[in-house]
Motif scaffolding. Structure first.
Motif, PDB file in Angstrom:
ATOM      1  N   ASN A 157      84.876 -83.192  20.380  1.00 29.62           N
ATOM      2  CA  ASN A 157      84.768 -82.095  19.430  1.00 29.62           C
ATOM      3  C   ASN A 157      85.363 -82.506  18.089  1.00 29.62           C
ATOM      4  OD1 ASN A 157      84.327 -79.617  18.288  1.00 29.62           O
ATOM      5  ND2 ASN A 157      86.053 -78.618  19.283  1.00 29.62           N
ATOM      6  N   GLY A 158      84.603 -82.292  17.012  1.00 31.02           N
ATOM      7  CA  GLY A 158      85.103 -82.604  15.680  1.00 31.02           C
ATOM      8  C   GLY A 158      85.539 -81.362  14.942  1.00 31.02           C
ATOM      9  N   TRP A 159      84.579 -80.575  14.439  1.00 34.86           N
ATOM     10  CA  TRP A 159      84.901 -79.386  13.646  1.00 34.86           C
ATOM     11  C   TRP A 159      84.474 -78.096  14.342  1.00 34.86           C
ATOM     12  CZ3 TRP A 159      88.279 -80.028  10.075  1.00 34.86           C
ATOM     13  CH2 TRP A 159      88.334 -81.204   9.346  1.00 34.86           C
ATOM     14  N   GLY A 167      78.651 -89.051   1.949  1.00 31.36           N
ATOM     15  CA  GLY A 167      78.185 -87.681   2.157  1.00 31.36           C
ATOM     16  C   GLY A 167      78.904 -87.004   3.304  1.00 31.36           C
ATOM     17  N   VAL A 168      79.088 -87.741   4.402  1.00 33.24           N
ATOM     18  CA  VAL A 168      79.809 -87.191   5.554  1.00 33.24           C
ATOM     19  C   VAL A 168      81.267 -86.913   5.193  1.00 33.24           C
ATOM     20  CG1 VAL A 168      80.634 -87.710   7.887  1.00 33.24           C
ATOM     21  CG2 VAL A 168      78.288 -88.266   7.245  1.00 33.24           C
ATOM     22  N   THR A 169      81.894 -87.837   4.476  1.00 37.49           N
ATOM     23  CA  THR A 169      83.308 -87.675   4.106  1.00 37.49           C
ATOM     24  C   THR A 169      83.514 -86.458   3.223  1.00 37.49           C
ATOM     25  OG1 THR A 169      83.703 -90.060   4.278  1.00 37.49           O
ATOM     26  CG2 THR A 169      85.262 -88.793   2.973  1.00 37.49           C
ATOM     27  N   THR A 170      82.676 -86.306   2.209  1.00 33.58           N
ATOM     28  CA  THR A 170      82.835 -85.151   1.310  1.00 33.58           C
ATOM     29  C   THR A 170      82.570 -83.847   2.055  1.00 33.58           C
ATOM     30  OG1 THR A 170      80.539 -85.486   0.579  1.00 33.58           O
ATOM     31  CG2 THR A 170      82.282 -86.438  -0.768  1.00 33.58           C
ATOM     32  N   GLU A 171      81.618 -83.865   2.982  1.00 31.82           N
ATOM     33  CA  GLU A 171      81.340 -82.649   3.747  1.00 31.82           C
ATOM     34  C   GLU A 171      82.496 -82.306   4.674  1.00 31.82           C
ATOM     35  OE1 GLU A 171      78.016 -80.922   6.913  1.00 31.82           O
ATOM     36  OE2 GLU A 171      77.677 -82.815   5.867  1.00 31.82           O
ATOM     37  N   ARG A 172      83.106 -83.329   5.280  1.00 28.07           N
ATOM     38  CA  ARG A 172      84.201 -83.082   6.216  1.00 28.07           C
ATOM     39  C   ARG A 172      85.449 -82.561   5.507  1.00 28.07           C
ATOM     40  NH1 ARG A 172      84.566 -88.076  10.538  1.00 28.07           N
ATOM     41  NH2 ARG A 172      82.353 -88.249  11.023  1.00 28.07           N
ATOM     42  N   PHE A 173      85.749 -83.115   4.333  1.00 30.13           N
ATOM     43  CA  PHE A 173      87.048 -82.847   3.714  1.00 30.13           C
ATOM     44  C   PHE A 173      86.972 -81.985   2.468  1.00 30.13           C
ATOM     45  CE2 PHE A 173      87.673 -86.848   6.056  1.00 30.13           C
ATOM     46  CZ  PHE A 173      88.725 -86.467   6.861  1.00 30.13           C
ATOM     47  N   SER A 174      85.778 -81.670   1.998  1.00 33.74           N
ATOM     48  CA  SER A 174      85.675 -80.837   0.802  1.00 33.74           C
ATOM     49  C   SER A 174      86.168 -79.433   1.097  1.00 33.74           C
ATOM     50  CB  SER A 174      84.216 -80.792   0.330  1.00 33.74           C
ATOM     51  OG  SER A 174      84.113 -80.007  -0.838  1.00 33.74           O
ATOM     52  N   GLY A 175      87.105 -78.958   0.263  1.00 35.27           N
ATOM     53  CA  GLY A 175      87.633 -77.613   0.428  1.00 35.27           C
ATOM     54  C   GLY A 175      88.577 -77.450   1.589  1.00 35.27           C
ATOM     55  N   ASP A 179      92.178 -78.728   3.852  1.00 28.63           N
ATOM     56  CA  ASP A 179      93.507 -79.311   3.713  1.00 28.63           C
ATOM     57  C   ASP A 179      93.410 -80.790   4.082  1.00 28.63           C
ATOM     58  OD1 ASP A 179      96.119 -80.096   3.814  1.00 28.63           O
ATOM     59  OD2 ASP A 179      96.822 -78.316   4.865  1.00 28.63           O
ATOM     60  N   ARG A 180      93.656 -81.677   3.129  1.00 30.39           N
ATOM     61  CA  ARG A 180      93.461 -83.102   3.372  1.00 30.39           C
ATOM     62  C   ARG A 180      94.727 -83.784   3.869  1.00 30.39           C
ATOM     63  NH1 ARG A 180      90.137 -83.817  -2.254  1.00 30.39           N
ATOM     64  NH2 ARG A 180      88.449 -82.400  -1.699  1.00 30.39           N
ATOM     65  N   ASN A 181      95.457 -83.093   4.705  1.00 28.16           N
ATOM     66  CA  ASN A 181      96.658 -83.666   5.286  1.00 28.16           C
ATOM     67  C   ASN A 181      96.474 -84.024   6.749  1.00 28.16           C
ATOM     68  OD1 ASN A 181      98.702 -83.574   3.106  1.00 28.16           O
ATOM     69  ND2 ASN A 181      98.256 -81.387   3.172  1.00 28.16           N
ATOM     70  N   TYR A 182      95.303 -83.767   7.295  1.00 28.88           N
ATOM     71  CA  TYR A 182      95.036 -84.136   8.682  1.00 28.88           C
ATOM     72  C   TYR A 182      93.658 -84.772   8.777  1.00 28.88           C
ATOM     73  CZ  TYR A 182      92.836 -79.508   8.427  1.00 28.88           C
ATOM     74  OH  TYR A 182      92.105 -78.418   8.031  1.00 28.88           O
ATOM     75  N   LEU A 183      93.448 -85.526   9.830  1.00 30.15           N
ATOM     76  CA  LEU A 183      92.220 -86.282  10.024  1.00 30.15           C
ATOM     77  C   LEU A 183      91.224 -85.489  10.853  1.00 30.15           C
ATOM     78  CD1 LEU A 183      93.764 -89.786  10.808  1.00 30.15           C
ATOM     79  CD2 LEU A 183      92.920 -88.933   8.615  1.00 30.15           C
ATOM     80  N   ASP A 184      89.981 -85.899  10.775  1.00 26.42           N
ATOM     81  CA  ASP A 184      88.921 -85.271  11.565  1.00 26.42           C
ATOM     82  C   ASP A 184      88.811 -85.963  12.920  1.00 26.42           C
ATOM     83  OD1 ASP A 184      88.239 -87.553  10.159  1.00 26.42           O
ATOM     84  OD2 ASP A 184      86.103 -87.101  10.195  1.00 26.42           O
ATOM     85  N   ASP A 237      92.764 -83.649  18.083  1.00 31.55           N
ATOM     86  CA  ASP A 237      93.498 -82.410  17.814  1.00 31.55           C
ATOM     87  C   ASP A 237      94.444 -82.561  16.632  1.00 31.55           C
ATOM     88  OD1 ASP A 237      92.766 -80.598  20.156  1.00 31.55           O
ATOM     89  OD2 ASP A 237      93.331 -82.445  21.177  1.00 31.55           O
ATOM     90  N   ASP A 238      94.092 -83.402  15.672  1.00 34.54           N
ATOM     91  CA  ASP A 238      95.022 -83.673  14.582  1.00 34.54           C
ATOM     92  C   ASP A 238      95.306 -82.426  13.750  1.00 34.54           C
ATOM     93  OD1 ASP A 238      96.647 -85.701  13.391  1.00 34.54           O
ATOM     94  OD2 ASP A 238      95.346 -85.623  11.642  1.00 34.54           O
ATOM     95  N   ARG A 239      94.310 -81.574  13.607  1.00 37.58           N
ATOM     96  CA  ARG A 239      94.535 -80.347  12.841  1.00 37.58           C
ATOM     97  C   ARG A 239      95.552 -79.450  13.533  1.00 37.58           C
ATOM     98  NH1 ARG A 239      89.817 -75.981  11.101  1.00 37.58           N
ATOM     99  NH2 ARG A 239      91.160 -74.560   9.938  1.00 37.58           N
ATOM    100  N   ALA A 240      95.396 -79.260  14.842  1.00 42.75           N
ATOM    101  CA  ALA A 240      96.335 -78.423  15.590  1.00 42.75           C
ATOM    102  C   ALA A 240      97.737 -79.037  15.599  1.00 42.75           C
ATOM    103  CB  ALA A 240      95.834 -78.226  17.020  1.00 42.75           C
ATOM    104  N   LEU A 241      97.810 -80.355  15.687  1.00 45.00           N
ATOM    105  CA  LEU A 241      99.107 -81.029  15.673  1.00 45.00           C
ATOM    106  C   LEU A 241      99.777 -80.870  14.312  1.00 45.00           C
ATOM    107  CD1 LEU A 241      98.083 -84.278  17.571  1.00 45.00           C
ATOM    108  CD2 LEU A 241      99.491 -82.410  18.466  1.00 45.00           C
ATOM    109  N   TYR A 242      99.000 -80.954  13.254  1.00 43.90           N
ATOM    110  CA  TYR A 242      99.540 -80.767  11.905  1.00 43.90           C
ATOM    111  C   TYR A 242     100.111 -79.362  11.744  1.00 43.90           C
ATOM    112  CZ  TYR A 242      99.505 -79.945   6.859  1.00 43.90           C
ATOM    113  OH  TYR A 242      99.857 -79.595   5.584  1.00 43.90           O
ATOM    114  N   GLN A 243      99.367 -78.368  12.235  1.00 47.37           N
ATOM    115  CA  GLN A 243      99.844 -76.994  12.124  1.00 47.37           C
ATOM    116  C   GLN A 243     101.109 -76.774  12.952  1.00 47.37           C
ATOM    117  OE1 GLN A 243      96.298 -74.968  13.382  1.00 47.37           O
ATOM    118  NE2 GLN A 243      95.470 -74.821  11.299  1.00 47.37           N
ATOM    119  N   LEU A 244     101.188 -77.409  14.114  1.00 44.51           N
ATOM    120  CA  LEU A 244     102.387 -77.289  14.952  1.00 44.51           C
ATOM    121  C   LEU A 244     103.588 -77.935  14.260  1.00 44.51           C
ATOM    122  CD1 LEU A 244     103.017 -76.114  17.764  1.00 44.51           C
ATOM    123  CD2 LEU A 244     102.743 -78.418  18.683  1.00 44.51           C
TER     124      LEU A 244
END
Length: 860
Positions: free
Chosen positions: A611-613, A718-726, A728-733, A736-743
């Protein structure tokens, strides 16, 4: 963010470096080449900046941006004043005149557009993608981020010291012994920006790429090459896929090694060619300074000294190498030969370890690496045609008459090759070549000098040979193309299977979902739920002889950028799963015959998705096809545009796509170049001017490979801008890096004592990435990553703990929580209390501190 001070911080060191080189080179009008001075000014300026920062920290115990900028400005003013006083004026900031011919101008414009295009795509990646490579955020940028929050070059201990309770430093990091130049630059950038940015701290890497192109172009022009050839060399360097990946996926030290080592060898080669001592001295100094970037710099300095000796004193140096080989043979036969040198350490062989002064000791270990070099240097996508062209240049340099390059280029390449053989062929470091990690990254340090050698040899031959007619170029070129087509046709025919077999097809309704959840719609399977971030669909039990169907066809559609893989199980190892990447979404052909584990009786095949996004994935069909000539042709065509997107391995090598035909695109171009060179050298009409058809073929073949690479970069951007545009660029795609960052952010929000470390623990040893990423997200708080049961070492004053449970089932999570609480309380007398839970882990405080902390129950 303070963008004006950021621009000043990037510009001032470069200006100081340029003024320094300008002051040193004003005596000769030939040294007023602005491009070369600007290119070499960056490593010189950043070296001076690093020394200034270290000096300021030594005197004041901290790094202050304003004081550093003021010191750089004063130094620039002093250098400019000295130059004006001594020479009455600064040199004119204009390049040497290039050409006025319309055709030449058109070529220059086209090549320059290609160079700018590559750098533009790199810029987009740097501005959008957070620090990505594993070792970048684990070691290099971890130290920079910790230093930023303390405004000081704090020492760091190893995790082993923390585990033993012997830690004297606030932070621990695996690469605590790494040099500090690269994190020092990131620290400088973050201080100028006024905050830590996981993207903008990599801007010095972009500037480094520009400087590499300028330096190579300028040195080629100083060597007398045409502007077109010099710009071609610079563009060829920047378009090398591996160098491009290190520019785009910035954060590691290898690109800076290319700046110091690679440009240092360019100066060394130029000085040896011209017989000037100044460039030789500058080259040696740059290479020596590279030891402050990575420890390998000391080894490369030895390579530089060997190059100097072989070029200046070939007989004496050859005799010394022969004597060293004899002594090494005697040491091996005698079981050891060792001596201690004053101040330098041990030298020789003892206890199956070889000791090298200043560099340390290494286990003696042999290995067979020719297949690894073939896969990476010839058949792979990492280097385009660099190595075949380098081989042709080395052979051509030997045949040059009356040119210093006849000694210089073979001396450099011999020293470079010897270093590779000794490091990877006879020591424990060979394992990193077998794993394809260092086998490409270490040669990358020399890339600018390698391209420089090719340009110099080409220039010498074109200066000696008159330009041939169109027929003399076309005959070898077309002959080589015809021979390549013949070899390709024979290979396709031979790779076809024997007996014709029907395709084995499974539509979405015939595939079983064993992990995750979804539904059928319009004949397609839709996955909209993932279990522990994964979903698996399978054919169930089947019986299939792997030889009868060795090509898989998979069709998926998704905006979910998690990795997809095709997997299988064999009858002889039913408990083992084997897999290969799909290379992205869409319709893909996978050459399973290229996979060594696709053999015997196949009992199950299926698809695995990460799972990505949290976007649905649609799959329509999975088919197993026989290997026919037609299918092999489709594999070959697919290979030209079916390259995978960035992965954690992209800084080590650029992987081929799943098609993986027997003749990769790079190998096809190598065959064409080789065939053209043989025909041009054998034909009497072209033998005396063979360099022109060879260079024409090299240019066309390189352009074909680079068009493939550039198209992939556009797709990737194109993929990079779509993934990270808008976002929070502090976690990777990834995972579970997003959930780990929030924790981690939640932990920092309630943490009272910044210096109190956070304990990270997991029951799953496979969660190394998740654990280390959480440690990175927790900065500025120190953290300790512990595997398995709670620590038995002395209590280190933990205020918080995070139990990472990213892959655990819901029932398992409760079990892990209970075990952690009971064991920690039993061993340390402090009970962990749950503060917050998320999909990736659980945040705990301890009884003696929980009452002081703001509890935030619920899911992150």
């Amino acid at each position: 963010m303070n963008y004006s001070s950021l621009a000043l911080a990037l510009f001032l060191p470069w200006l100081v470096g340029w003024l320094t080189l300008t002051l040193l080179s004003q005596r000769s009008a030939a040294h007023n080449q602005v491009a070369s001075n600007l290119g070499f000014a960056l490593p010189v300026g950043t070296a001076l900046l690093y020394l200034l920062l270290r000096l300021q920290h030594l005197v004041r115990g901290e790094i202050q941006l304003t004081a550093s900028l003021l010191a750089l400005a004063c130094l620039a003013l002093a250098l400019a004043t000295t130059a004006v006083t001594r020479h009455r004026r600064l040199p004119e900031l204009r390049p040497v005149a290039v050409t006025t011919a319309p055709r030449q101008t058109l070529w220059l414009a086209l090549i320059l557009l290609l160079l700018i295009g590559h750098l533009t795509l790199v810029t987009v990646e740097i501005l959008y993608r957070p620090v990505y490579p594993w070792d970048a955020w684990l070691n290099w940028m971890y130290r920079a981020k910790a230093w930023f929050y303390t405004a000081a070059f704090l020492p760091m201990d190893s995790p082993l010291d923390w585990k033993a309770g012997n830690s004297s430093a606030l932070y621990n990091v695996a690469g605590s012994h790494y040099p500090e130049f690269v994190p020092g630059l990131a620290l400088w950038t973050a201080l100028a920006l006024g905050q830590w940015s996981d993207t903008l701290v990599n801007l010095p890497t972009l500037v480094c790429g520009v400087a590499l192109a300028l330096a190579l172009y300028g040195e080629c022009r100083r060597a007398g090459t045409s502007a077109v050839l010099a710009l071609l060399a610079a563009t060829s360097l920047i378009s090398l896929p591996l160098l491009g990946s290190h520019l785009a996926l910035a954060g590691q030290a290898d690109i800076w090694m290319a700046a110091f080592t690679g440009l240092g060898f360019i100066k060394l080669i130029a000085g040896l060619r011209a017989g000037h001592t100044g460039p030789i001295a500058m080259g040696l100094l740059l290479i020596l300074f590279s030891a402050l970037v990575k420890l390998e710099g000391l080894a490369w300095f030895c390579v530089a000294l060997l190059t100097l000796a072989l070029a200046r004193y070939p007989r004496l140096a050859s005799a010394a190498l022969l004597l060293a080989a004899i002594v090494a043979g005697i040491a091996v036969a005698a079981g050891g030969l060792y001596a201690e040198l004053p101040l330098l350490g041990g030298i020789g062989l003892k206890d199956d370890r070889v000791f090298v002064p200043l560099l340390g000791d290494f286990a003696v270990q042999g290995g067979y690496l020719l297949d690894d070099y073939w896969s990476n240097f010839v058949a792979g996508s990492s280097w385009h045609l660099l190595w075949p062209l380098l081989l042709l240049s080395a052979l051509g340099a030997i045949r040059l008459r009356g040119s210093p390059l006849r000694r210089v280029v073979p001396a450099f390449l011999a020293a470079f090759t010897l270093a590779q053989v000794l490091i990877f062929g006879f020591t424990e470091q060979g394992q990193w070549a077998e794993h394809w990690t260092a086998i490409n990254r270490l040669p990358l340090h020399f890339a600018p000098a390698l391209v420089f050698c090719i340009a110099l040899v080409a220039h010498e031959y074109m200066a000696q040979q008159r330009a041939p007619g169109k027929r003399e170029i076309a005959v070898p070129l077309l002959g080589g193309l015809a021979l390549t087509a013949l070899i390709c046709a024979v290979t396709l025919l031979r790779s076809a299977g024997g007996e014709e077999q029907a395709a084995l097809r499974f539509d979405a309704a015939q595939l079983n979902m064993v992990s995750g959840g979804g539904y059928l719609r319009d004949g397609a399977g839709v996955i909209n739920r993932f279990d522990n971030s994964i979903a698996v669909v399978t054919t169930g039990p089947i019986e299939l002889d792997a030889r009868t169907r060795s090509i898989a066809s998979v069709a998926t559609i998704s905006d979910n950028y998690g990795e997809g893989r095709f997997f299988w199980r064999r009858g002889d190892t039913p408990d083992e799963f084997y897999s290969v990447s799909l290379g992205g979404h869409g319709r893909h052909l996978i050459n399973l015959s290229a996979e060594p584990e696709w053999r015997g009786q196949i009992i199950e095949v299926g698809l695995f998705f990460e799972n990505g996004w949290n976007e649905p994935i649609r799959f329509r069909e999975l088919a197993l096809l026989p290997s026919t000539t037609g299918q092999q042709w489709h594999l070959l065509m697919r290979a030209w545009h079916d390259l995978p997107l960035w992965s954690q391995r992209s800084v080590h090598f650029l992987a081929e796509g799943p098609a993986a035909p027997m003749l990769s695109p790079a190998l096809l171009m190598v065959i064409w170049l080789t065939a053209t060179a043989i025909i041009a050298l054998l034909l009497p009409a072209t033998r005396s001017r063979a360099v022109y058809p060879i260079l024409t073929c090299a240019l066309l073949a390189w352009a074909a490979l680079d068009a493939r690479w550039a198209a992939q970069l556009v797709k990737q951007t194109g993929v990079t801008t779509e993934r990270f545009s808008g976002k929070d660029r502090n976690y990777l795609d990834l995972g579970d890096d997003r959930a780990l960052y929030q924790l981690a952010r939640a932990a920092l929000a309630i943490k009272q004592h910044t210096n109190a470390p956070v304990l990270l623990i997991t029951p799953d040893a496979s969660l190394e990435f998740e654990m280390l990423r959480t440690k990175y997200h927790l900065l500025p708080s120190p953290a300790y990553v512990h595997w398995g049961k709670p620590m038995t070492a002395a209590d280190m004053g933990y205020e918080l703990a995070i139990l990472v449970t990213a892959n655990a089932e819901p029932g398992q999570v409760e079990q892990h929580i209970q075990q952690f609480q009971e064991r920690f309380q039993r061993r340390h007398g402090r009970r962990p209390v749950i503060v917050q839970r998320s999909a990736a882990g659980v945040l705990f405080a301890f009884e003696d501190s929980a009452s002081r902390l703001q509890k935030r129950p619920g899911d992150a």
